[in-house]
Design a protein around this motif. Sequence first.
Motif, PDB file in Angstrom:
ATOM      1  N   LYS A   1       0.833  -1.210   0.000  1.00  0.00           N
ATOM      2  CA  LYS A   1       0.000   0.000   0.000  1.00  0.00           C
ATOM      3  C   LYS A   1       0.863   1.254   0.000  1.00  0.00           C
ATOM      4  O   LYS A   1       0.597   2.217  -0.736  1.00  0.00           O
TER       5      LYS A   1
ATOM      6  N   LEU B   1       2.543   1.553  -3.577  1.00  0.00           N
ATOM      7  CA  LEU B   1       1.675   1.848  -4.718  1.00  0.00           C
ATOM      8  C   LEU B   1       0.804   3.081  -4.524  1.00  0.00           C
ATOM      9  O   LEU B   1       0.340   3.654  -5.516  1.00  0.00           O
ATOM     10  N   ALA B   2       0.548   3.456  -3.267  1.00  0.00           N
ATOM     11  CA  ALA B   2      -0.451   4.498  -3.054  1.00  0.00           C
ATOM     12  C   ALA B   2       0.011   5.621  -2.136  1.00  0.00           C
ATOM     13  O   ALA B   2       0.234   6.748  -2.581  1.00  0.00           O
ATOM     14  N   THR B   3       0.173   5.332  -0.859  1.00  0.00           N
ATOM     15  CA  THR B   3       0.350   6.421   0.106  1.00  0.00           C
ATOM     16  C   THR B   3       1.684   7.160  -0.026  1.00  0.00           C
ATOM     17  O   THR B   3       1.781   8.325   0.348  1.00  0.00           O
TER      18      THR B   3
ATOM     19  N   PHE C   1       3.436   7.069  -3.137  1.00  0.00           N
ATOM     20  CA  PHE C   1       3.603   6.720  -4.552  1.00  0.00           C
ATOM     21  C   PHE C   1       4.821   7.393  -5.187  1.00  0.00           C
ATOM     22  O   PHE C   1       5.600   6.752  -5.906  1.00  0.00           O
TER      23      PHE C   1
ATOM     24  N   PHE D   1      -6.387  -3.840   0.501  1.00  0.00           N
ATOM     25  CA  PHE D   1      -5.100  -4.008  -0.186  1.00  0.00           C
ATOM     26  C   PHE D   1      -4.593  -5.450  -0.159  1.00  0.00           C
ATOM     27  O   PHE D   1      -3.487  -5.722  -0.622  1.00  0.00           O
TER      28      PHE D   1
ATOM     29  N   ALA E   1      -2.807  -0.898  -7.904  1.00  0.00           N
ATOM     30  CA  ALA E   1      -3.542   0.051  -7.072  1.00  0.00           C
ATOM     31  C   ALA E   1      -2.854   1.405  -7.150  1.00  0.00           C
ATOM     32  O   ALA E   1      -1.764   1.532  -7.715  1.00  0.00           O
ATOM     33  N   GLY E   2      -3.497   2.417  -6.582  1.00  0.00           N
ATOM     34  CA  GLY E   2      -2.912   3.744  -6.580  1.00  0.00           C
ATOM     35  C   GLY E   2      -2.968   4.402  -7.942  1.00  0.00           C
ATOM     36  O   GLY E   2      -3.733   3.993  -8.828  1.00  0.00           O
TER      37      GLY E   2
ATOM     38  N   ILE F   1      -3.023   2.231 -11.095  1.00  0.00           N
ATOM     39  CA  ILE F   1      -4.017   1.174 -11.225  1.00  0.00           C
ATOM     40  C   ILE F   1      -4.396   0.997 -12.693  1.00  0.00           C
ATOM     41  O   ILE F   1      -4.415   1.954 -13.471  1.00  0.00           O
TER      42      ILE F   1
END
Length: 594
Positions: free
Chosen positions: A140, A143-145, A147, A505, A512-513, A516
């Motif tokens: 997570k 890929l996201a928080t 990135f 997740f 993801a993110g 995606i």
Amino acid sequence: MTIVTPGVDFLATGFFFLSLPVFTASILGKLHKILGGTPIPTWILGLAGVASVPIIATLRIIGIRMKHKREAAAMGAKMIPSPRGKWPGNADLLKSMLHNFLHGYPADDLVELLEEHGPAVNLRIFWSDLIFTASPEHIKITLATDFDNYVKGSRFQRAMSDVLGVGVFNSDGDLWKFHRSITRPAFTRDRISDFELFDRHAEIAIQQLKSRLREGHPVDFQDLMSRFTLDSATEFLFGHCVHNLKANLPYPHNAAYVPNTVQTPETRLSNEFSNAFLEAQFAISQRERYGWVWPLYELFGDKTKEHMKVVNAFIEPIVADAIAKKDNATHQGKEKDPNSEDGTLLDHLVQVTSDPKILKDETLNIMLAGRDTTAATLTFTVYLLSQHPDVMKRLRQEILDKVGPTRRPTFDDIREMRYLRAVINETLRLYPAVPIDIRETVNATTWPNPDPNDKPFHLPAGTKVAYSVFVMHRRKDLWGPDAEEFDPDRFLDERLKKYLISNSFIFLPFNAGPRICLGQQFAYNEMSFMLVRLLQNFSSISLELDSFSPGMLPPEEFKLAPGRKGIDKVWPKMTLTMYVNGGLWVKMQEANNA
């Protein structure tokens, strides 16, 4: 023009270490003249020169390691644990991983390393950090928080560039944003719901399937789905169907009689493309496994070169035709609006650029996503249905109740078939199309430690990070004790809330993110449509193990292994994407829809 292989280029960039023995011997020789005294024997100068390489390299490695430890301490973190191999640079671990890649089950060794060392492990192949994780918390963040701190990176891009070029899957920063923006218009709601396109190709695929089955032969369903998704992808994305489905299907190796058939130049090129693209993917996936020394593996030649000649011969005429049409339209004063959502992806791309390389690279990147991943999921779905006739019966009943035996499904039909989506999701959970992916840290950072009483993990800047959704999707602590069993109901019953909804997740078949997959809904629509049409026409599926070529089925020792490795009747393998070794040979019983 001189062609420089990756290996020669690698040696050229390592000129310092290659010249170090000569440089050291020369310095020692001059030093004795300055200081006076007895001349140093030549053999000692030579020995000192040769010894200087490992000495300097060792000091450099120790220095970098000490720097990372100081950095970790300053951040209140700890180093990620590393396995200690028997050979220098964990070369024995690399050897084992390469052997398992060819002869093992996906993620062999990696699962065991995580069980031994914790939620993350630093493989340290040839003293270079390579962090591996299957933790949803770490993924997570990647890929996201956080990135922006995790990129594809120049090392990954160099290894992939001979196949993926500078396309959307092999770019970072502004270039990635550019590719993402010019690709997005292809995936509007109206375009991904164009079921007439799916229906045309599904009808040809099913007729090919029926024809071969009526001859009494099984069909390689993986090959058939590769053709179906290739024809669908080329028409959807480029407005140019290659008619790969019209080529003759392969016969099993043990067929008593194989008729002589004549392939057209078009279908021959399509078949050659499929094989060459798979081999090219294999070559660049091997590069990642060799780590930073991969160019030495290709010292005497680029292992993608011959395969990419075939791939380029397939792609370049499509690109050239699109450029010519755009130039003709410009000449006639009929230019399209670059922001328009009408037309194909390639129609849109040529309004933005006429650079053949950018167009070819982007075309190839999207074709990889639009063809290989969807074909793999359909293949594994049919494999699982052949092993679970109760699921097959229930799914077929949902299709007949909702759509009937002959009607073409609509977007709303597919959206309302909850069990169909559960079957696809459960297949994607066990066999995610992209099982392992790579990122690289930009700045030094930390990952949380699941032990609240322990320090977080430290990741230095410029560190390669490999994460596996394949491993994560099968973790029993995330999915329950039956995590390695095929059970679509886990996406419908109380387990959905207990596991997935509380931690989304843990299920990432489409990434993801910000990165995606843009084609996620397109893929669901295409796979759902094909499965509806398939089960409208066939009432049962059987796996034909005798039709697999020798050596294509799982080795006997796999049966002694725990989990799916000991259960699977076919042999899952992977390059950049997953596939079934040797194809998926099946027979199907035609439905009586009278």
